[in-house]
Scaffold this active site. Structure first.
Site, PDB file in Angstrom:
ATOM      1  N   GLY A  87       0.870  -1.163   0.000  1.00  0.00           N
ATOM      2  CA  GLY A  87       0.000   0.000   0.000  1.00  0.00           C
ATOM      3  C   GLY A  87       0.909   1.216   0.000  1.00  0.00           C
ATOM      4  N   LYS A 105       5.769  11.196  -2.625  1.00  0.00           N
ATOM      5  CA  LYS A 105       6.746  10.157  -2.328  1.00  0.00           C
ATOM      6  C   LYS A 105       7.681  10.750  -1.274  1.00  0.00           C
ATOM      7  CE  LYS A 105       9.542   6.871  -5.040  1.00  0.00           C
ATOM      8  NZ  LYS A 105      10.010   6.611  -6.422  1.00  0.00           N
ATOM      9  N   ASP A 158       1.639  -3.635  -8.836  1.00  0.00           N
ATOM     10  CA  ASP A 158       1.285  -2.436  -8.074  1.00  0.00           C
ATOM     11  C   ASP A 158       1.932  -1.187  -8.663  1.00  0.00           C
ATOM     12  OD1 ASP A 158       3.614  -3.924  -6.941  1.00  0.00           O
ATOM     13  OD2 ASP A 158       3.868  -2.091  -5.772  1.00  0.00           O
ATOM     14  N   ASN A 159       2.781  -1.375  -9.664  1.00  0.00           N
ATOM     15  CA  ASN A 159       3.405  -0.243 -10.339  1.00  0.00           C
ATOM     16  C   ASN A 159       2.827   0.000 -11.734  1.00  0.00           C
ATOM     17  OD1 ASN A 159       5.110   0.403  -8.251  1.00  0.00           O
ATOM     18  ND2 ASN A 159       6.844  -0.757  -9.040  1.00  0.00           N
ATOM     19  N   ASP A 181      10.875   4.079   6.865  1.00  0.00           N
ATOM     20  CA  ASP A 181      10.789   5.382   7.533  1.00  0.00           C
ATOM     21  C   ASP A 181       9.865   6.354   6.805  1.00  0.00           C
ATOM     22  OD1 ASP A 181      12.289   6.150   5.321  1.00  0.00           O
ATOM     23  OD2 ASP A 181      14.124   6.581   6.443  1.00  0.00           O
ATOM     24  N   GLY A 182       9.303   5.923   5.661  1.00  0.00           N
ATOM     25  CA  GLY A 182       8.369   6.783   4.946  1.00  0.00           C
ATOM     26  C   GLY A 182       9.016   7.952   4.233  1.00  0.00           C
ATOM     27  N   ARG A 201       4.174  14.227  -7.401  1.00  0.00           N
ATOM     28  CA  ARG A 201       4.049  13.904  -8.832  1.00  0.00           C
ATOM     29  C   ARG A 201       2.627  14.176  -9.288  1.00  0.00           C
ATOM     30  NH1 ARG A 201       3.846   8.244  -7.139  1.00  0.00           N
ATOM     31  NH2 ARG A 201       6.058   7.921  -7.585  1.00  0.00           N
ATOM     32  N   ARG A 225      -4.146   1.476  -9.319  1.00  0.00           N
ATOM     33  CA  ARG A 225      -3.242   0.514  -9.953  1.00  0.00           C
ATOM     34  C   ARG A 225      -3.956  -0.812 -10.214  1.00  0.00           C
ATOM     35  NH1 ARG A 225       1.642   2.293  -6.789  1.00  0.00           N
ATOM     36  NH2 ARG A 225       0.909   4.142  -5.713  1.00  0.00           N
ATOM     37  N   ARG A 269       5.067   5.259   1.782  1.00  0.00           N
ATOM     38  CA  ARG A 269       5.792   6.520   1.979  1.00  0.00           C
ATOM     39  C   ARG A 269       5.239   7.623   1.073  1.00  0.00           C
ATOM     40  NH1 ARG A 269      11.700   6.105  -0.966  1.00  0.00           N
ATOM     41  NH2 ARG A 269      11.129   4.749  -2.692  1.00  0.00           N
TER      42      ARG A 269
END
Length: 465
Positions: free
Chosen positions: A93, A116, A257-258, A128-129, A182, A189, A96
């Site tokens: 999911g 991102k 997922d991409n 750590d996101g 972005r 997705r 980050r």
């Protein structure tokens, strides 16, 4: 795709609300120690009515994530699953990043602003996101280069340095942190559909299908919306795969997922441009089997789209889905011809297939760089015929004479440059090194300007189906 988007007024949207609360979790952005504006994409901003923001306003929205008026009141971390190198993972999911805002461009398309490196979410697991500044710089270079080469790609909208020192196992650490925004035509997705199917959530599958068809494709649902959507994704995905090949690009991580449901390329990690037409060239050091190598990208994307078809099975019988999937190879071949001729600057003619095969054979046999070939033969006549005089190029020399130049194919001054604008790993590292060592951003900004000049020389890409 238009390289010069028209200015538009800001038209906020909240269409994702129709999928809530089943598609995402409300989250908060990290509170960064500093917010230093490093990159703002004014060209992209103008296309959605945000070009007039002051730098302070820009930082408030894209570094501190103050909501945009009329859009989403708070960020949403999207939920999805996915096959990662063909292994199903239900524990992913937005780990980050998050969906920050939605809006419409001048053409009325629904667009997302996603992040991102914006902090931890319920899906961060042990991460750590955060995003490294180098990762943000690399994404600028990837998206700018792909846009100039006609690929349907997300746009790197903003990079803000955060003043954090990040530890990473696969690069020198500590390294500088950043948060990126972005601009994308959706962040839904294939993995979003996989998650709904995994949980036997047929109502969510139906809502996702309707959302994608009506809000992203602008289609009125017909008798079989699932097969209708799959057909649209097959068309876009086949075109995307061909556009990667003609650009000489290797995404590196073509997991399900991409793969965006609109067929738009996004999420750039270990990407590379291959200097040579080398089917085995890989971008990710961890892709030991070459699953996502240059020459296997169409296969990988087709496989991912098949996972969408499997996810849609609760809504429809298999035969109409299979019929749509089986269109992929033909559509891919047509897109390869369309896009190869576009980059070459020639009219497609009756059957460009043999000419393209001869060109690829010539590049492979002679180790001619991809960018060099297209630059030298722009408009169908070589800059320097003596460089292509050996037998490796004899079949191509014979074939190309049947193709006529697109009007104005070589009018731009770029085509008189001694060398093509390329984006290989050595230059990527040099651009980053100047930032890392001397905080010198001049090479990055100069490269973006050079890439955009190349994009102007190519002109608008072939229209995606």
């Amino acid at each position: 795709m238009n390289h010069m988007p028209q200015a538009a007024n800001f038209r906020p949207a909240t269409e994702i609300d129709t999928l809530m609360p089943d598609i995402a979790d409300p989250v908060a952005a990290a509170d960064f120690p500093r917010t230093i504006l490093r990159y703002r994409n004014d060209r992209a901003a103008a296309s959605v009515g945000l070009g007039g923001l002051s730098d302070d306003q820009w930082i408030a929205h894209f570094g501190r994530f103050t909501p945009l008026d009329g859009s989403l009141p708070r960020p949403l971390a999207l939920r999805y699953h996915g096959h990662q190198f063909r292994h199903y993972n239900p524990d992913i999911g937005d780990g980050r990043g998050f969906l920050f805002a939605q809006m419409r461009d001048g053409a009325g398309r629904l667009l997302d602003l996603g992040t991102k490196g914006s902090g931890q979410t319920p899906y961060s697991r042990f991460g750590d996101g955060r995003l490294t500044l180098k990762g943000g710089v690399r994404e600028i270079l990837a998206t700018e280069m792909l846009e100039a080469l006609g690929v349907n790609t997300s746009k790197t909208f903003s990079i803000i340095e955060t003043g954090e020192a990040l530890e990473r196992n696969d690069e020198p650490s500590p390294t500088r942190g950043a948060v990126m925004v972005r601009l994308s035509h959706s962040h839904i997705r294939i993995g979003s559909f996989q998650r709904a199917a995994f949980h036997d959530d047929t109502p969510l599958l139906e809502r996702l299908t309707d959302y994608a068809l009506t809000r992203l494709y602008g289609d009125a649902p017909g008798d079989n919306p699932s097969a209708q959507l799959l057909g649209r994704v097959v068309e876009r995905a086949a075109d995307l795969a061909a556009s990667y090949m003609v650009a000489g690009f290797v995404h590196g991580v073509l997991n399900s997922d991409n793969i965006n449901i609109t067929g738009e390329s996004f999420d750039y990690g270990p990407w590379r441009f291959t200097p040579l037409w080398d089917a085995h060239f890989t971008a990710a050091y961890f892709d030991h089997a070459g699953l996502y190598a240059f020459g296997r990208q169409a296969e990988a994307i087709h496989w991912d789209v098949a996972q969408l078809a499997i996810s849609l099975r609760p809504l429809v019988d298999a035969p109409p889905l299979i019929a749509q999937l089986e269109r992929f190879p033909t559509l891919y071949g047509e897109a390869m011809q369309r896009r190869f001729c576009w980059r070459l600057g020639v009219e497609p003619g009756a059957d460009p297939g043999p000419m393209i095969e001869a060109a690829v054979r010539g590049m492979v046999t002679s180790d001619t760089p991809i960018d060099r070939f297209f630059h030298d033969w722009r408009g169908g006549a070589a800059h320097d015929a003596t460089a292509y005089g050996d037998t490796a190029w004899s079949a191509f020399r014979e074939a190309i004479v049947a193709f006529t130049a697109v009007p104005g194919a070589k009018e731009h001054g770029y085509w008189s440059d001694g060398a093509p604008c390329s984006m290989h790993i050595e230059e990527v590292e040099a651009i980053w090194s100047a930032i890392d060592r001397d905080d010198d951003w001049t090479p990055l900004y100069a490269k973006v300007a050079a890439i955009r000049r190349m994009g102007e020389a190519h002109g608008p890409a072939p229209i995606t189906p």
